[in-house]
Design an enzyme around this catalytic site. Structure first.
Site, PDB file in Angstrom:
ATOM      1  N   TYR A 439       0.678  -1.289  -0.076  1.00  0.00           N
ATOM      2  CA  TYR A 439       0.077  -0.187  -0.019  1.00  0.00           C
ATOM      3  C   TYR A 439       0.716   1.291  -0.106  1.00  0.00           C
ATOM      4  O   TYR A 439       1.985   1.284   0.244  1.00  0.00           O
ATOM      5  CB  TYR A 439      -1.008   0.212   1.009  1.00  0.00           C
ATOM      6  N   GLU A 440       0.310   2.373  -0.212  1.00  0.00           N
ATOM      7  CA  GLU A 440       0.679   3.711  -0.295  1.00  0.00           C
ATOM      8  C   GLU A 440       1.847   3.654  -1.518  1.00  0.00           C
ATOM      9  O   GLU A 440       2.947   4.200  -1.407  1.00  0.00           O
ATOM     10  CB  GLU A 440       1.494   4.186   0.841  1.00  0.00           C
ATOM     11  N   GLY A 441       1.413   2.700  -2.565  1.00  0.00           N
ATOM     12  CA  GLY A 441       2.503   2.724  -3.581  1.00  0.00           C
ATOM     13  C   GLY A 441       3.451   1.613  -3.420  1.00  0.00           C
ATOM     14  O   GLY A 441       4.054   1.574  -2.715  1.00  0.00           O
ATOM     15  N   GLN A 446       7.309   2.980  -6.292  1.00  0.00           N
ATOM     16  CA  GLN A 446       8.077   3.879  -5.580  1.00  0.00           C
ATOM     17  C   GLN A 446       9.534   3.832  -6.263  1.00  0.00           C
ATOM     18  O   GLN A 446      10.158   4.832  -6.537  1.00  0.00           O
ATOM     19  CB  GLN A 446       8.587   3.446  -4.019  1.00  0.00           C
TER      20      GLN A 446
END
Length: 595
Positions: A439-441, A446
């Site tokens: 999650y969050e990329g 990233q």
């Protein structure tokens, strides 16, 4: 039985000895914040984390969240712990004074999230996401929005979420379909479905403030047509009193591998009333305020699971008796030696220790840089820090979560079969940790951000970092061992520049070279940055040991761990370089239907 202990000594070392936090606080206008005050704050946070939050970790995993009649209930004890957390004033620590916050640096809030999250990450997420919502409203909200939402968020009376993901879109936010239709009163009607919403619904508070990406009817296609909205679960009056339900509902709780104690929701917005946050069609840019803080937080999740696992593995290795040391009996009073004497167990423990303490240094380095990007004295200093933070953020998020998962996995391995059963909590730790690279990329997302945008896109952060590396290496010439490690680091720093040039040249011919190299490049960058931080830590420890000190063992351990890192972890960069140099061709030779 809970045996977790907050690593206060290492937190103090990292903040005040490695990064000279007292000087840092003076540089950002927080000169009254001294070491004694910070340590007193963390002592109390540690007590709360160990006594209140940690015992709920297994309960949260075993019972999880439940939805009954459309109402989401958190595991037993979560609500009471959250109420105690709010009563103690923890949510307000690093938030604006004008709205009821304590006005302390953002970095302290980040470190607090490590302390509160490590013993029970699922619980800590409820408070952590609220910090992102506050930060986003503080940065982009109107005065009226700040007055309406921030006091209740800062007090902890309400929580907040981030609503991006849709089932058909995933990380490709340009495909999102949630609609925002303007109304005559200046509000918008939000319609759509979001998935994977952490802390999306629960019984901890009487309201939840959702920060939602949506598209206006006449918006451009793709990411250029996304706007950001505040959509509360409950509508409120001007004084903050809850008046009626908004058209936001939890359609389902996700059945997950881990973090069962956190409510990960499918949320339906059925013409819910919302208000524009920031500028029209600038929503994705505004949401990066939230996302970047969340990415630092996700990096700390990698640290948290690494620390939790390491504590269990270290204790077990000291106590578990099995076989005799090949170099001679070490425990003649018993029928076997403790497994900590065996080289392979020491390899696993040393790897965990070098990663745990290295990831802490990395996370704090980024959080201190975040402070400077907001509060440094001059615009030039703020921009320089912002550029460096831009470089560090994908490394913190992706490298820390990948290394944190490795460390959590090694912790389980140290216990052998005992690690695989629930008694010791390491199988839960590993399951809880797995989400952090997603999650969050994801790591791949990233890595593309780092290489394509922050390096090849002309970001200035790498220049700032390499300047710091060069200064550190020059300062280590007076000590033979430090000088040897400095030479390793300086060589890698030069190689880093060469790799950048090679990938850039290849990408001119074949853009797929960026994607082919990206993850290996990110991991290389992470190992290099940790080498920089471990050399800084080693230099501090060596300086402390020039005179008698009360806790000499702590500093000797720092030196020994730095030696291990440079000898056994940093050489991983050699294979990463070979993989990068091999290029994109070997990834593209097999037709898709032959996989």
């Amino acid at each position: 039985m809970n045996t977790y202990k907050t690593p206060l000594r290492d937190i103090d070392f990292t903040l005040f000895e490695l990064f000279d936090y007292s000087h840092h606080c003076r540089a950002i206008g927080q000169g009254s914040l001294d070491q004694g005050l910070v340590n007193a704050l963390f002592d109390e946070a540690a007590r709360f984390a160990e006594e209140v939050i940690a015992p709920l970790r297994a309960v949260g995993d075993e019972i999880g969240c439940e939805m009954n009649g459309g109402v989401v209930n958190t595991p037993p004890g979560f609500k009471e712990a959250y109420a105690d957390y709010c009563s103690a004033g923890w949510p307000s620590l690093s938030r604006a004074l004008a709205y009821g916050g304590q006005g302390l640096p953002q970095s302290l809030g980040v470190i607090l999230s490590e302390i509160m999250g490590t013993p029970n990450w699922a619980w800590g997420m409820y408070a952590g996401l609220s910090q992102g919502a506050m930060h986003t409203i503080e940065t982009h909200g109107t005065d009226e929005q700040k007055q309406r939402y921030l006091p209740s968020l800062i007090s902890g009376r309400w929580t907040g979420t981030m609503c991006l993901t849709e089932a058909h879109a995933g990380s490709d936010l340009g495909l999102l379909r949630t609609r925002a239709v303007p109304q005559q009163d200046g509000s918008y009607r939000i319609t759509g479905t979001k998935i994977f919403i952490s802390s999306g619904d629960h019984d901890l508070t009487d309201n939840i403030i959702h920060i939602v990406l949506a598209r206006l009817p006449d918006a451009p296609t793709g990411t250029r047509g996304i706007s950001l909205f505040i959509v509360p679960k409950m509508l409120t009056s001007d004084d903050g009193s809850v008046t009626e339900s908004n058209a936001v509902s939890c359609g389902a709780l996700e059945a997950k591998m881990g973090i069962h104690g956190n409510a990960t929701c499918l949320l339906n917005f059925d013409g819910a009333q919302g208000w524009l946050l920031g500028e029209v069609n600038k929503g994705l840019n505004h949401m990066f305020t939230f996302m970047n803080l969340a990415r630092i937080g996700s990096g700390l999740q990698g640290l948290a699971h690494a620390e939790l696992g390491y504590q269990v593995a270290r204790r077990y290795a000291r106590e578990r008796l099995q076989m005799r040391s090949l170099s001679g009996v070490k425990n003649p009073q018993a029928e076997a030696d403790p497994i900590i004497v065996h080289p392979d167990v020491r390899r696993m423990l040393f790897t965990q220790k070098s990663l745990v303490e290295g990831l802490r240094m990395l996370g704090y380095f980024a959080s201190i840089t975040m402070d400077l990007s907001q509060h440094a004295a001059s615009a030039e200093e703020r921009q320089k820090a912002a550029d460096l933070l831009g470089l560090l953020t994908p490394i913190v998020k992706a490298f820390s979560t990948e290394a944190g998962f490795e460390s959590a996995n090694l912790a389980l391995q140290c216990l052998g079969g005992h690690g695989y059963i629930r008694e010791w909590g390491l199988e839960q730790n590993l399951r809880d940790c797995r989400i952090a690279t997603l999650y969050e990329g994801t790591t791949g997302i990233q890595a593309l951000d780092l290489l394509a945008r922050k390096i090849l896109g002309g970001g200035q952060g790498i220049e700032t970092l390499t300047d710091e590396i060069n200064r550190l290496c020059l300062s280590c010439n007076g000590d033979d061992q430090l000088a040897a490690h400095a030479e390793q680091l300086a060589t890698l720093s030069l190689e880093w520049q060469t790799i950048n040039q090679m990938i850039g040249a290849r990408a001119q011919v074949n853009p797929d070279e960026i994607g082919a190299a990206a993850v290996d490049y990110l991991m290389y960058s992470g190992y290099l940055v940790l080498a920089f931080l471990w050399l800084k830590a080693e230099r501090v420890a060596v300086q402390q040991l020039t005179e008698p000190v009360a806790d000499a063992g702590f500093y000797h351990a720092k030196v020994a761990t730095a030696h291990f890192y440079f000898a056994r972890i940093l050489p991983r960069t050699l294979s990463l370089v070979k993989a990068i140099e091999s290029g994109a061709g070997n990834l593209m030779t097999l037709a898709g239907d032959n996989f």
